[in-house]
Design a protein around this motif. Structure first.
Motif, mmCIF file in Angstrom:
data_model
loop_
_atom_site.group_PDB
_atom_site.id
_atom_site.type_symbol
_atom_site.label_atom_id
_atom_site.label_comp_id
_atom_site.label_asym_id
_atom_site.label_seq_id
_atom_site.Cartn_x
_atom_site.Cartn_y
_atom_site.Cartn_z
ATOM 1 N N ALA A 163 -5.411 18.175 14.454
ATOM 2 C CA ALA A 163 -4.613 17.932 13.252
ATOM 3 C C ALA A 163 -3.715 16.716 13.473
ATOM 4 C CB ALA A 163 -3.764 19.155 12.933
ATOM 5 N N PRO A 164 -3.473 15.935 12.444
ATOM 6 C CA PRO A 164 -2.562 14.801 12.571
ATOM 7 C C PRO A 164 -1.117 15.294 12.649
ATOM 8 C CG PRO A 164 -3.203 15.067 10.289
ATOM 9 C CD PRO A 164 -4.006 16.066 11.084
ATOM 10 N N ASN A 165 -0.241 14.429 13.143
ATOM 11 C CA ASN A 165 1.166 14.815 13.149
ATOM 12 C C ASN A 165 2.048 13.867 12.333
ATOM 13 O OD1 ASN A 165 1.156 12.709 14.972
ATOM 14 N ND2 ASN A 165 2.244 13.803 16.588
ATOM 15 N N TYR A 166 1.445 12.886 11.688
ATOM 16 C CA TYR A 166 2.154 11.996 10.775
ATOM 17 C C TYR A 166 1.246 11.645 9.612
ATOM 18 C CZ TYR A 166 5.884 11.051 14.121
ATOM 19 O OH TYR A 166 6.939 11.174 14.964
ATOM 20 N N THR A 167 1.870 11.334 8.495
ATOM 21 C CA THR A 167 1.145 10.715 7.402
ATOM 22 C C THR A 167 1.933 9.505 6.934
ATOM 23 O OG1 THR A 167 0.188 10.976 5.198
ATOM 24 C CG2 THR A 167 2.172 12.236 5.652
ATOM 25 N N CYS A 168 1.221 8.439 6.709
ATOM 26 C CA CYS A 168 1.793 7.260 6.073
ATOM 27 C C CYS A 168 1.507 7.461 4.588
ATOM 28 C CB CYS A 168 1.133 5.993 6.602
ATOM 29 S SG CYS A 168 1.797 4.503 5.844
ATOM 30 N N CYS A 169 2.539 7.468 3.769
ATOM 31 C CA CYS A 169 2.355 7.866 2.388
ATOM 32 C C CYS A 169 3.117 6.967 1.418
ATOM 33 C CB CYS A 169 2.783 9.310 2.207
ATOM 34 S SG CYS A 169 4.481 9.609 2.738
ATOM 35 N N ASP A 170 2.868 7.194 0.146
ATOM 36 C CA ASP A 170 3.598 6.536 -0.925
ATOM 37 C C ASP A 170 4.494 7.581 -1.569
ATOM 38 O OD1 ASP A 170 2.285 4.003 -0.712
ATOM 39 O OD2 ASP A 170 0.539 4.909 -1.655
ATOM 40 N N ILE A 171 5.774 7.238 -1.701
ATOM 41 C CA ILE A 171 6.728 8.148 -2.325
ATOM 42 C C ILE A 171 7.459 7.432 -3.449
ATOM 43 C CG2 ILE A 171 7.079 9.498 -0.215
ATOM 44 C CD1 ILE A 171 9.867 8.057 -0.010
ATOM 45 N N VAL A 172 8.056 8.211 -4.324
ATOM 46 C CA VAL A 172 8.968 7.695 -5.334
ATOM 47 C C VAL A 172 10.316 8.339 -5.067
ATOM 48 C CG1 VAL A 172 9.564 7.728 -7.781
ATOM 49 C CG2 VAL A 172 7.233 7.259 -7.093
ATOM 50 N N ARG A 173 11.311 7.520 -4.838
ATOM 51 C CA ARG A 173 12.670 8.041 -4.644
ATOM 52 C C ARG A 173 13.273 8.377 -5.996
ATOM 53 N NH1 ARG A 173 14.408 8.032 0.569
ATOM 54 N NH2 ARG A 173 13.323 6.560 1.901
ATOM 55 N N HIS A 174 14.106 9.394 -6.011
ATOM 56 C CA HIS A 174 14.652 9.878 -7.268
ATOM 57 C C HIS A 174 15.916 9.178 -7.703
ATOM 58 C CE1 HIS A 174 12.415 13.964 -6.898
ATOM 59 N NE2 HIS A 174 11.604 12.945 -6.982
ATOM 60 N N GLY A 175 16.532 8.331 -7.082
ATOM 61 C CA GLY A 175 17.757 7.683 -7.563
ATOM 62 C C GLY A 175 17.439 6.662 -8.624
ATOM 63 N N ASP A 176 17.755 5.441 -8.357
ATOM 64 C CA ASP A 176 17.393 4.353 -9.255
ATOM 65 C C ASP A 176 15.918 4.067 -9.054
ATOM 66 O OD1 ASP A 176 19.980 4.036 -10.161
ATOM 67 O OD2 ASP A 176 20.504 2.684 -8.521
ATOM 68 N N TYR A 177 15.107 4.393 -10.054
ATOM 69 C CA TYR A 177 13.658 4.240 -9.929
ATOM 70 C C TYR A 177 13.304 2.776 -9.716
ATOM 71 C CZ TYR A 177 8.785 3.855 -11.093
ATOM 72 O OH TYR A 177 7.458 3.551 -11.050
ATOM 73 N N ASP A 178 12.569 2.510 -8.652
ATOM 74 C CA ASP A 178 12.142 1.146 -8.346
ATOM 75 C C ASP A 178 10.698 1.148 -7.866
ATOM 76 O OD1 ASP A 178 12.428 -1.594 -8.142
ATOM 77 O OD2 ASP A 178 13.171 -1.511 -6.087
ATOM 78 N N GLY A 179 9.875 2.038 -8.420
ATOM 79 C CA GLY A 179 8.473 2.105 -8.044
ATOM 80 C C GLY A 179 8.244 2.907 -6.775
ATOM 81 N N CYS A 180 7.035 2.801 -6.268
ATOM 82 C CA CYS A 180 6.647 3.528 -5.059
ATOM 83 C C CYS A 180 7.021 2.731 -3.820
ATOM 84 C CB CYS A 180 5.139 3.761 -5.048
ATOM 85 S SG CYS A 180 4.585 4.906 -6.312
ATOM 86 N N GLU A 181 7.200 3.439 -2.714
ATOM 87 C CA GLU A 181 7.437 2.777 -1.443
ATOM 88 C C GLU A 181 6.667 3.503 -0.347
ATOM 89 O OE1 GLU A 181 11.342 4.060 0.731
ATOM 90 O OE2 GLU A 181 11.812 3.861 -1.407
ATOM 91 N N LYS A 182 6.382 2.783 0.720
ATOM 92 C CA LYS A 182 5.687 3.340 1.877
ATOM 93 C C LYS A 182 6.692 4.111 2.722
ATOM 94 C CE LYS A 182 3.306 1.734 6.027
ATOM 95 N NZ LYS A 182 2.761 0.562 6.712
ATOM 96 N N ALA A 183 6.294 5.273 3.222
ATOM 97 C CA ALA A 183 7.170 6.096 4.055
ATOM 98 C C ALA A 183 6.313 6.931 4.998
ATOM 99 C CB ALA A 183 8.030 6.999 3.180
ATOM 100 N N TYR A 184 6.957 7.524 6.011
ATOM 101 C CA TYR A 184 6.273 8.405 6.950
ATOM 102 C C TYR A 184 6.833 9.816 6.835
ATOM 103 C CZ TYR A 184 3.972 4.524 9.220
ATOM 104 O OH TYR A 184 3.184 3.439 9.474
ATOM 105 N N ILE A 185 5.940 10.791 6.922
ATOM 106 C CA ILE A 185 6.307 12.195 6.961
ATOM 107 C C ILE A 185 5.681 12.774 8.223
ATOM 108 C CG2 ILE A 185 6.050 14.456 5.863
ATOM 109 C CD1 ILE A 185 5.969 12.988 3.161
ATOM 110 N N ARG A 186 6.501 13.478 9.029
ATOM 111 C CA ARG A 186 5.981 14.119 10.240
ATOM 112 C C ARG A 186 5.498 15.514 9.880
ATOM 113 N NH1 ARG A 186 8.559 17.044 14.219
ATOM 114 N NH2 ARG A 186 10.598 16.212 13.697
ATOM 115 N N ILE A 187 4.388 15.905 10.496
ATOM 116 C CA ILE A 187 3.794 17.221 10.256
ATOM 117 C C ILE A 187 3.864 18.015 11.547
ATOM 118 C CG2 ILE A 187 1.741 18.456 9.472
ATOM 119 C CD1 ILE A 187 0.856 15.575 8.379
#
Length: 144
Positions: free
Chosen positions: A71-95
């Motif tokens: 199983a992987p232990n990280y994902t490189c993903c696209d997220i949308v932050r909920h504050g001032d919307y400025d589109g998607c950004e690249k982020a990492y999530i650890r699993i």
């Protein structure tokens, strides 16, 4: 499930379409029409289809685990932050893994497993972001 606002999760959303003004006939959706739109509550936002995101996660997870036999232990993903919307950004999530990890990448969240990762695709105004999709899974040595 429906296509929803990536911030509030509401279905009161609209997207852009191409209409022939003379016949008033629908011709096509514009580029990114199903990913960019307007929410009646939040304004201009990214739109998301949580079921589509979850299906994509399942597919990529299956491919990754079949290829790497782990199983992987990280994902490189696209997220949308909920504050001032400025589109998607690249982020990492650890699993998974221990809580006292020295991260190789700055992470926005830590999930126990794939099911918890998929729950991040459901917009939740109490969380600071919504998972819009992943670029891929990765495995990195974890330093404690």
């Amino acid at each position: 499930m429906s296509i929803v606002c990536s911030i509030c999760g509401g279905t009161g959303v609209k997207c852009t379409a191409v209409i022939d003004p003379n016949t008033r006939q629908f011709l096509e959706f514009t580029r990114n029409a199903l990913s960019d739109g307007r929410c009646s509550q939040c304004g201009n936002v990214a739109l998301t289809d949580p079921d589509e995101v979850k299906a994509g996660l399942d597919k990529l997870w299956t491919e990754y685990t079949a290829r790497h036999r782990a199983a992987p232990n990280y994902t490189c993903c696209d997220i949308v932050r909920h504050g001032d919307y400025d589109g998607c950004e690249k982020a990492y999530i650890r699993i998974g893994g221990p809580s006292d990890v020295v991260e190789k990448y700055p992470v926005v969240a830590v999930c126990r497993d794939l099911e918890e990762l998929k729950s991040l695709a459901l917009p939740d105004p109490t969380r600071e972001f919504t998972l819009m999709g992943i670029q891929g899974f990765e495995f990195h040595d974890v330093l404690v």
